[in-house]
Design an enzyme around this catalytic site. Structure first.
Site, PDB file in Angstrom:
ATOM      1  N   CYS A 194       0.850  -1.200   0.000  1.00  0.00           N
ATOM      2  CA  CYS A 194       0.000   0.000   0.000  1.00  0.00           C
ATOM      3  C   CYS A 194       0.884   1.248   0.000  1.00  0.00           C
ATOM      4  O   CYS A 194       1.846   1.328   0.770  1.00  0.00           O
ATOM      5  CB  CYS A 194      -0.921  -0.001   1.223  1.00  0.00           C
ATOM      6  SG  CYS A 194      -1.961  -1.469   1.280  1.00  0.00           S
ATOM      7  N   CYS A 222       1.564   2.885   3.464  1.00  0.00           N
ATOM      8  CA  CYS A 222       1.839   2.083   4.661  1.00  0.00           C
ATOM      9  C   CYS A 222       3.067   2.596   5.413  1.00  0.00           C
ATOM     10  O   CYS A 222       4.134   2.760   4.828  1.00  0.00           O
ATOM     11  CB  CYS A 222       2.048   0.620   4.291  1.00  0.00           C
ATOM     12  SG  CYS A 222       2.347  -0.401   5.743  1.00  0.00           S
ATOM     13  N   CYS A 252      -7.701   5.262  21.824  1.00  0.00           N
ATOM     14  CA  CYS A 252      -6.586   5.753  22.646  1.00  0.00           C
ATOM     15  C   CYS A 252      -6.246   7.210  22.336  1.00  0.00           C
ATOM     16  O   CYS A 252      -5.826   7.956  23.219  1.00  0.00           O
ATOM     17  CB  CYS A 252      -5.368   4.863  22.484  1.00  0.00           C
ATOM     18  SG  CYS A 252      -4.729   4.776  20.801  1.00  0.00           S
ATOM     19  N   ASP A 276       2.324   0.693  18.792  1.00  0.00           N
ATOM     20  CA  ASP A 276       2.405   0.411  17.354  1.00  0.00           C
ATOM     21  C   ASP A 276       2.861   1.658  16.575  1.00  0.00           C
ATOM     22  O   ASP A 276       3.507   1.556  15.533  1.00  0.00           O
ATOM     23  CB  ASP A 276       0.991  -0.023  16.919  1.00  0.00           C
ATOM     24  CG  ASP A 276       0.890  -0.317  15.449  1.00  0.00           C
ATOM     25  OD1 ASP A 276       1.829  -0.909  14.913  1.00  0.00           O
ATOM     26  OD2 ASP A 276      -0.139   0.028  14.847  1.00  0.00           O
ATOM     27  N   CYS A 315     -10.965  15.149  23.771  1.00  0.00           N
ATOM     28  CA  CYS A 315      -9.876  15.039  22.789  1.00  0.00           C
ATOM     29  C   CYS A 315      -8.513  14.763  23.423  1.00  0.00           C
ATOM     30  O   CYS A 315      -7.738  13.969  22.911  1.00  0.00           O
ATOM     31  CB  CYS A 315      -9.821  16.341  21.978  1.00  0.00           C
ATOM     32  SG  CYS A 315      -8.485  16.408  20.781  1.00  0.00           S
ATOM     33  N   CYS A 333      -3.398  12.006  19.499  1.00  0.00           N
ATOM     34  CA  CYS A 333      -2.205  11.150  19.635  1.00  0.00           C
ATOM     35  C   CYS A 333      -0.936  12.008  19.653  1.00  0.00           C
ATOM     36  O   CYS A 333      -0.750  12.864  18.786  1.00  0.00           O
ATOM     37  CB  CYS A 333      -2.148  10.170  18.473  1.00  0.00           C
ATOM     38  SG  CYS A 333      -0.644   9.169  18.472  1.00  0.00           S
ATOM     39  N   CYS A 368      -5.903  19.037  14.718  1.00  0.00           N
ATOM     40  CA  CYS A 368      -6.734  19.859  15.609  1.00  0.00           C
ATOM     41  C   CYS A 368      -7.904  20.534  14.885  1.00  0.00           C
ATOM     42  O   CYS A 368      -9.046  20.465  15.346  1.00  0.00           O
ATOM     43  CB  CYS A 368      -5.872  20.909  16.304  1.00  0.00           C
ATOM     44  SG  CYS A 368      -6.852  22.087  17.255  1.00  0.00           S
TER      45      CYS A 368
HETATM   46  S1  SF4 Z   1       0.890   7.056  21.211  1.00  0.00           S
HETATM   47 FE1  SF4 Z   1      -0.961   7.465  20.007  1.00  0.00          FE
HETATM   48  S2  SF4 Z   1      -1.514   5.471  19.094  1.00  0.00           S
HETATM   49 FE2  SF4 Z   1      -0.053   5.062  20.779  1.00  0.00          FE
HETATM   50  S3  SF4 Z   1      -1.358   4.653  22.597  1.00  0.00           S
HETATM   51 FE3  SF4 Z   1      -0.834   6.854  22.611  1.00  0.00          FE
HETATM   52  S4  SF4 Z   1      -2.549   7.857  21.567  1.00  0.00           S
HETATM   53 FE4  SF4 Z   1      -2.627   5.668  21.036  1.00  0.00          FE
HETATM   54  S1  SF4 Z   2      -7.131  22.378  20.853  1.00  0.00           S
HETATM   55 FE1  SF4 Z   2      -7.476  20.870  19.216  1.00  0.00          FE
HETATM   56  S2  SF4 Z   2      -6.101  19.163  19.667  1.00  0.00           S
HETATM   57 FE2  SF4 Z   2      -6.239  20.421  21.518  1.00  0.00          FE
HETATM   58  S3  SF4 Z   2      -7.897  19.476  22.747  1.00  0.00           S
HETATM   59 FE3  SF4 Z   2      -8.849  21.067  21.473  1.00  0.00          FE
HETATM   60  S4  SF4 Z   2      -9.534  20.045  19.582  1.00  0.00           S
HETATM   61 FE4  SF4 Z   2      -8.068  18.677  20.620  1.00  0.00          FE
END
Ligand code: SF4
Ligand code: SF4
Length: 442
Positions: A28, A31, A277, A299, A349, A353, A372
């Site tokens: 892909c 990927c 997560c 991951d 939020c 991540c 965001c």
């Molecule tokens: S780093 Fe990102 S993908 Fe990994 S557990 Fe935290 S929020 Fe989830």
């Molecule tokens: S400013 Fe953006 S990234 Fe930060 S908590 Fe709010 S929506 Fe989520």
């Protein structure tokens, strides 16, 4: 690493096992995992997880869980490359080492190699199979191709037919990328037409580097660049994608189709832990296991700096309780910037991540979430309906009652505005091209 145990077995953990490493029968375009084989040049000819590593993993993982239920997650690369015999061994080893605990299995695949034998096995051992599909053929085959550039859509459809035949429990995983993000309703209606009841949308965000010192071409979390790959979804497009699908879902599919992002946001509004997560206050304890037994923080963090150890030298329980693992999880909220701390939607939020926090806010180092703008659009667009569902649920009503409530509201607003409601045979306003009576009720 520090393996000092503070309270062994007190924190559950999740391990995504990659017994075929980064090996895959597809190539892909987007990927991020294929190139991880560069981290293990010595394993090129010997990429399979050995029997010894497999048994060690199964024993340690069951042992590391404080509860009575243990869920294994098999992923890749492509986990079917190991052949069915490998997973027959998995099931036998789980029986051998279960310690009386209930063991479940989740299996993520591109579907290409699945046949009757695989699906009989999945059904017999109640594997929950996640299958990757990015939408209708022209959208899916754009990026999800073999090394020779051949699309994989038809194989996925074949696998879905086998799931139906053998009654395999499945969910679908759709990578939201630069292309399919432009067609949210078409993607969603297509997934529904395939019988998908459980849908995960994963935003594609990867950055490129031109750093001669690294063997990887996608940027690691430490590398400072905000140049995303051309396949990555734009933040505003991701927000618009979720919003368009939410409108269809909340008008007609609540309680019928489960979109992980929506469920997760509803859980946050209810003050419960979200299922995704990205939107949790803390992350961590959600590891990735490479085929040679190396355990990584996540991951998304399979980089040398985030390797916790190897299961041949430390146990999963020890690594799970290590100060490094705890610090990684805490870092997600500890490193929130002022913009997120002051955000109206922080509790839904939590800054997303950490791997996606690489854009600047004009203050300090670039540490703000790339998505965001899209997240904010999504949280504000869905706020009213989410609050209504919370109210219904906390008063003992099913969330499905949100659908007639919103319909009444829309009709009231239309009457007030002097506009005529749509006729049943008019084209639906969502843009699907279907008649209103056959579509989403938007
Ligand atoms: S780093 Fe990102 S993908 Fe990994 S557990 Fe935290 S929020 Fe989830
Ligand atoms: S400013 Fe953006 S990234 Fe930060 S908590 Fe709010 S929506 Fe989520």
């Amino acid at each position: 690493m520090n393996n000092t145990l503070s309270n062994t077995h007190s924190t559950p953990c999740h391990v995504m096992a990659k017994p075929s490493g980064a090996m895959c029968n597809l190539a892909c375009d987007y990927c991020f995992y294929l190139e991880k084989e560069q981290l293990y040049p010595e394993r090129k000819a010997d990429w399979r997880m050995s029997d010894d590593t497999l048994e060690r993993f199964i024993r340690q993982y069951i042992d590391a869980q404080p509860g009575e239920y243990v869920e294994f997650a098999w992923q890749g690369g492509e986990p079917t490359l190991l052949g069915l015999g490998f997973y027959q061994k998995v099931v036998a080893l789980c029986d051998k080492h279960s310690q009386g605990k209930t063991v479940g299995h989740a299996f993520q695949t591109n579907g290409v190699l699945l046949d009757d034998a695989w699906c009989e096995f999945f059904a017999k051992h109640q594997f929950l199979v996640g299958i990757s599909i990015d939408g209708p053929k022209e959208l899916h085959d754009h990026y999800r191709v073999t090394a020779g550039g051949k699309g994989s859509h038809d194989k996925v459809i074949g696998a879905l037919a086998l799931f139906k035949k053998h009654q395999v429990e499945f969910n679908v995983l759709t990578v939201v990328n630069a292309l399919n993000a432009q067609h949210p309703v078409a993607v969603y209606q297509y997934l529904k037409s395939l019988g998908a009841k459980y849908i995960q949308f994963i935003p594609l965000v990867e950055r490129v580097v031109s750093d001669a010192e690294t063997v990887l071409s996608f940027a690691s979390p430490e590398q400072v660049t905000n140049q995303v790959t051309p396949e990555s979804v734009l933040a505003k497009d991701y927000g618009a994608f979720l919003n368009a699908i939410f409108d269809v879902w909340v008008a007609s599919d609540v309680g019928e189709v489960f979109v992980q992002t929506f469920d997760s946001t509803l859980a946050s509004w209810l003050g419960r832990p979200p299922g995704v997560c990205y939107f949790a206050e803390r992350c961590g304890h959600s590891f990735a296991l490479e085929a040679n037994g190396d355990l990584y923080q996540c991951d998304h963090y399979v980089y040398p700096d985030y390797r916790l150890g190897n299961i041949h030298q430390s146990t999963i329980a020890q690594m799970n309780q290590s100060s490094e693992a705890r610090a990684f999880g805490e870092q997600k909220s500890a490193s929130l910037n002022d913009k997120c701390k002051g955000c109206k939607y922080l509790s839904a939020c939590y800054g997303g991540c950490p791997k996606h926090r690489f854009v600047g806010t004009g203050v300090g180092k670039p540490d703000h979430n790339y998505l965001c703008e899209g997240y904010y659009q999504y949280f504000s667009h869905t706020e009213r309906a989410m609050k209504l569902m919370c109210e219904l649920l906390t008063n003992g009503h099913p969330a499905t009652e949100v659908m007639p409530l919103l319909k009444q509201e829309r009709q009231g607003a239309l009457l007030k505005s002097g506009l005529k409601p749509l006729g049943r045979n008019s084209p639906c306003v969502c843009g699907s091209g279907l008649k209103y009576k056959r579509c989403c009720g938007s």
